[in-house]
Design an enzyme around this catalytic site. Structure first.
Site, PDB file in Angstrom:
ATOM      1  N   TRP A  36       0.837  -1.215   0.000  1.00 50.91           N
ATOM      2  CA  TRP A  36       0.000   0.000   0.000  1.00 50.91           C
ATOM      3  C   TRP A  36       0.861   1.250   0.000  1.00 50.91           C
ATOM      4  O   TRP A  36       0.527   2.231  -0.666  1.00 50.91           O
ATOM      5  CB  TRP A  36      -0.977  -0.016   1.175  1.00 50.91           C
ATOM      6  CG  TRP A  36      -1.942  -1.159   1.081  1.00 50.91           C
ATOM      7  CD1 TRP A  36      -2.073  -2.206   1.951  1.00 50.91           C
ATOM      8  CD2 TRP A  36      -2.901  -1.406   0.031  1.00 50.91           C
ATOM      9  NE1 TRP A  36      -3.042  -3.066   1.509  1.00 50.91           N
ATOM     10  CE2 TRP A  36      -3.565  -2.612   0.339  1.00 50.91           C
ATOM     11  CE3 TRP A  36      -3.251  -0.727  -1.144  1.00 50.91           C
ATOM     12  CZ2 TRP A  36      -4.561  -3.143  -0.476  1.00 50.91           C
ATOM     13  CZ3 TRP A  36      -4.240  -1.257  -1.957  1.00 50.91           C
ATOM     14  CH2 TRP A  36      -4.886  -2.437  -1.615  1.00 50.91           C
ATOM     15  N   ASP A  70      -1.767   6.856   6.031  1.00 55.12           N
ATOM     16  CA  ASP A  70      -2.809   5.929   5.573  1.00 55.12           C
ATOM     17  C   ASP A  70      -3.110   5.003   6.753  1.00 55.12           C
ATOM     18  O   ASP A  70      -2.307   4.132   7.097  1.00 55.12           O
ATOM     19  CB  ASP A  70      -2.310   5.122   4.364  1.00 55.12           C
ATOM     20  CG  ASP A  70      -3.304   4.030   3.950  1.00 55.12           C
ATOM     21  OD1 ASP A  70      -4.378   3.930   4.552  1.00 55.12           O
ATOM     22  OD2 ASP A  70      -2.972   3.285   2.996  1.00 55.12           O
ATOM     23  N   LYS A  84     -12.809  -1.739   7.280  1.00 59.43           N
ATOM     24  CA  LYS A  84     -12.137  -2.734   8.127  1.00 59.43           C
ATOM     25  C   LYS A  84     -12.591  -2.571   9.579  1.00 59.43           C
ATOM     26  O   LYS A  84     -13.252  -3.441  10.111  1.00 59.43           O
ATOM     27  CB  LYS A  84     -10.633  -2.596   7.983  1.00 59.43           C
ATOM     28  CG  LYS A  84     -10.217  -2.907   6.543  1.00 59.43           C
ATOM     29  CD  LYS A  84      -8.828  -2.465   6.242  1.00 59.43           C
ATOM     30  CE  LYS A  84      -8.521  -2.410   4.764  1.00 59.43           C
ATOM     31  NZ  LYS A  84      -8.708  -3.656   4.041  1.00 59.43           N
TER      32      LYS A  84
HETATM   33  C1  LIG Z   1      -3.494  -0.002   4.387  1.00 56.69           C
HETATM   34  C2  LIG Z   1      -4.379   0.056   3.181  1.00 56.69           C
HETATM   35  N1  LIG Z   1      -4.318   1.134   2.377  1.00 56.69           N
HETATM   36  C3  LIG Z   1      -5.086   1.240   1.294  1.00 56.69           C
HETATM   37  C4  LIG Z   1      -5.964   0.240   0.932  1.00 56.69           C
HETATM   38  C5  LIG Z   1      -6.792   0.395  -0.305  1.00 56.69           C
HETATM   39  O1  LIG Z   1      -8.075   0.704   0.105  1.00 56.69           O
HETATM   40  P1  LIG Z   1      -9.300   0.847  -0.896  1.00 56.69           P
HETATM   41  O2  LIG Z   1      -9.593  -0.516  -1.410  1.00 56.69           O
HETATM   42  O3  LIG Z   1     -10.362   1.406   0.002  1.00 56.69           O
HETATM   43  O4  LIG Z   1      -8.906   1.792  -1.964  1.00 56.69           O
HETATM   44  C6  LIG Z   1      -6.081  -0.894   1.749  1.00 56.69           C
HETATM   45  C7  LIG Z   1      -7.024  -1.970   1.393  1.00 56.69           C
HETATM   46  O5  LIG Z   1      -7.044  -3.046   1.949  1.00 56.69           O
HETATM   47  C8  LIG Z   1      -5.253  -0.981   2.889  1.00 56.69           C
HETATM   48  O6  LIG Z   1      -5.315  -2.053   3.676  1.00 56.69           O
END
Ligand SMILES: Cc1ncc(COP(=O)(O)O)c(C=O)c1O
Length: 365
Positions: free
Chosen positions: A107, A177, A201
Site C-alpha cells: 500500500w 494511511d 475494516k
Molecule cells: C493499508 C491500506 N491502504 C489502502 C488500501 C486500499 O483501500 P481501498 O480498497 O479502500 O482503496 C487498503 C485496502 O485493503 C489498505 O489495507
C-alpha cells in the site's frame, strides 16, 4: 459446516470485514423505515433532515473517539484509500515538490507511485527486499530537508506489520494511511496533518473514506483543482457536494455508536490487544507455526503466518472452513494464513480459532 448461533461464521476477512451483530441488525431494521422517517435506509435523500442528523452524528462521534482537534476538518468521501493516494498528493504538493515515503508494504508502494505523478517522491526506508517483515525504527532513515511531508502506512494489512510508535518525521508534516487500524489502536491526530482511511475494516462497509485534515493541509490545497478532487470543495459543502454513500455513512455512525457504547477507543484498543495476544501466544507455542512479521513489528489487526508447506496450508484453510472459520487465506503476495482481528471480530472468534489450531497441529505435526 459449523456456524455460530446467529448463523454467522467466525469471519477473519481482511475487508470488507465482520461488523458487530448489533450494527448489522440496526441496518436490517432501518432498511424499510429509517429512524421512523417513513423513508427506507437506501431510499432517503442526502438533503433530508434525517440524513443530515446521521452525518452530523457520525462526524461528532468520530471527533470524540479519535480526539480530533476542533480546528481539523473531517470529510467522508468516496473512491477508497486508493483515491487518496493521488488526491492527498494533488492537494498538498506542487509539481516537483519533494515528498518522503516510509515503504513498509504494497500500500505504501502504491501511495508513492501516485504521489510521483505530482511531485518527486522518494522512499526513505524500504523493506521490500526482506519481504516486508518489519517497521522502521526512528533513526533508521533520514528525511530530506526540503520534504513537504512524510507519508507512512500505520498498519500493513497484507504483511501483518504495524507501527507501535509515532514515526519521526524530522519536523515535517505527517500524512498517514490508517485504513486498517483507524479506531483500533491509539492515535495522536494532532501529530498528523492528513489522515485517510477506508471504513471497511474497523469502521463500516466499503464506499466511505474518512479524511482528516489539519489547518496546514487545508491551506496547502491548490487553486483550480478538478472539483471532485479538491478537499476545499468537499469541506465547504460538509461532505455533501455530491451524493455521498448514504448507506455507508449510516453504518459508520452505527459502528461508532457501538464503539462508544463499548468503552470508546480505549475499549477497542484493549480488546484488540487481548485478541492478538491470544493468537500470537499460540503462534509462539510451537515451531509448527511460522509467523511472518518480526516480533517488534507485529500487527494487532492482521496476524500473518505460514505452515510447514503449502499443502498443509491448503488443508488448514479447508478444515477451517468446515469448522466455521472463514476469511483466513493470506494475501497472494505473502501466502499462508492471515487472521484479521478488526473491531467487529470478537474474542470468542479468536478463541475458536486457537482451539482449531491446537487440534490441527496435533493431527498434522
Ligand atoms: C493499508 C491500506 N491502504 C489502502 C488500501 C486500499 O483501500 P481501498 O480498497 O479502500 O482503496 C487498503 C485496502 O485493503 C489498505 O489495507
Amino acid at each position: 459446516m459449523y456456524v455460530t448461533t446467529s448463523g454467522r461464521i467466525h469471519n477473519f476477512g481482511a475487508g470488507p470485514a465482520t461488523l458487530p451483530l448489533q450494527v448489522v441488525e440496526e441496518c436490517q431494521n432501518a432498511l424499510p423505515n429509517l429512524n421512523e422517517s417513513g423513508f427506507g435506509l437506501m431510499e432517503i435523500s442526502h438533503r433530508s433532515e434525517t440524513f443530515q442528523e446521521i452525518i452530523d452524528s457520525a462526524m461528532g462521534r468520530l471527533r470524540r473517539i479519535l480526539t480530533i482537534p476542533d480546528e481539523y476538518t473531517v470529510l467522508f468521501l468516496q473512491g477508497g484509500a486508493s483515491l487518496q493516494f493521488y488526491m492527498s498528493a494533488l492537494n498538498l504538493l506542487r509539481p516537483g515538490d519533494h515528498v518522503d515515503f516510509l515503504v513498509t508494504g504494497a500500500w505504501s508502494q502504491k501511495a508513492m507511485k501516485e504521489a510521483n505523478r505530482i511531485g518527486d517522491a522518494s522512499p526513505r526506508w524500504d523493506d521490500s527486499e526482506n519481504g516486508f517483515k518489519s517497521i522502521p525504527k526512528n533513526g533508521e532513515y533520514s528525511i530530506r530537508n526540503d520534504a513537504m511531508y512524510v507519508h507512512y502506512t500505520s498498519n500493513n494489512t497484507l504483511f501483518g506489520t504495524q507501527y507501535h510508535h509515532l514515526p519521526d518525521s524530522d519536523g515535517k508534516p505527517r500524512v498517514l494511511d490508517a485504513s486498517s487500524d483507524i479506531a483500533g489502536v491509539p492515535i495522536d491526530v494532532s501529530a498528523h496533518d492528513l489522515i485517510y482511511a477506508g471504513a471497511q475494516k474497523n469502521l463500516g462497509p466499503s464506499g466511505v473514506t474518512i479524511v482528516i485534515l489539519s489547518p496546514w493541509a487545508m491551506k496547502r490545497v491548490g487553486d483550480d483543482l478538478p472539483t471532485m478532487l479538491d478537499y476545499s470543495v468537499h469541506s465547504s459543502k460538509g461532505s455533501l457536494f455530491n451524493t455521498p454513500n448514504t448507506f455507508g455513512i449510516f453504518v459508520l455512525d452505527r459502528v461508532l455508536n457501538w464503539v462508544e457504547e463499548n468503552g470508546g477507543l480505549e475499549g477497542s484498543v484493549a480488546r484488540n490487544i487481548a485478541k492478538s495476544n491470544l493468537l500470537y501466544e499460540e503462534l509462539d507455542r510451537s515451531s509448527f507455526w511460522k509467523p511472518h512479521a518480526k516480533k517488534d513489528s507485529r500487527s494487532v489487526m492482521n496476524v500473518t503466518w505460514r505452515l510447514p508447506n503449502e499443502k498443509l496450508e491448503e488443508k488448514f484453510l479447508q478444515e477451517a472452513t468446515i469448522a466455521g472459520l472463514g476469511g483466513l487465506k493470506g494475501h497472494r503476495s505473502v501466502g499462508g494464513i492471515r487472521a484479521s482481528l478488526y473491531n467487529g471480530c470478537s474474542i470468542k472468534s479468536v478463541e475458536a480459532l486457537v482451539i482449531f489450531m491446537r487440534n490441527f497441529e496435533q493431527a498434522n505435526h
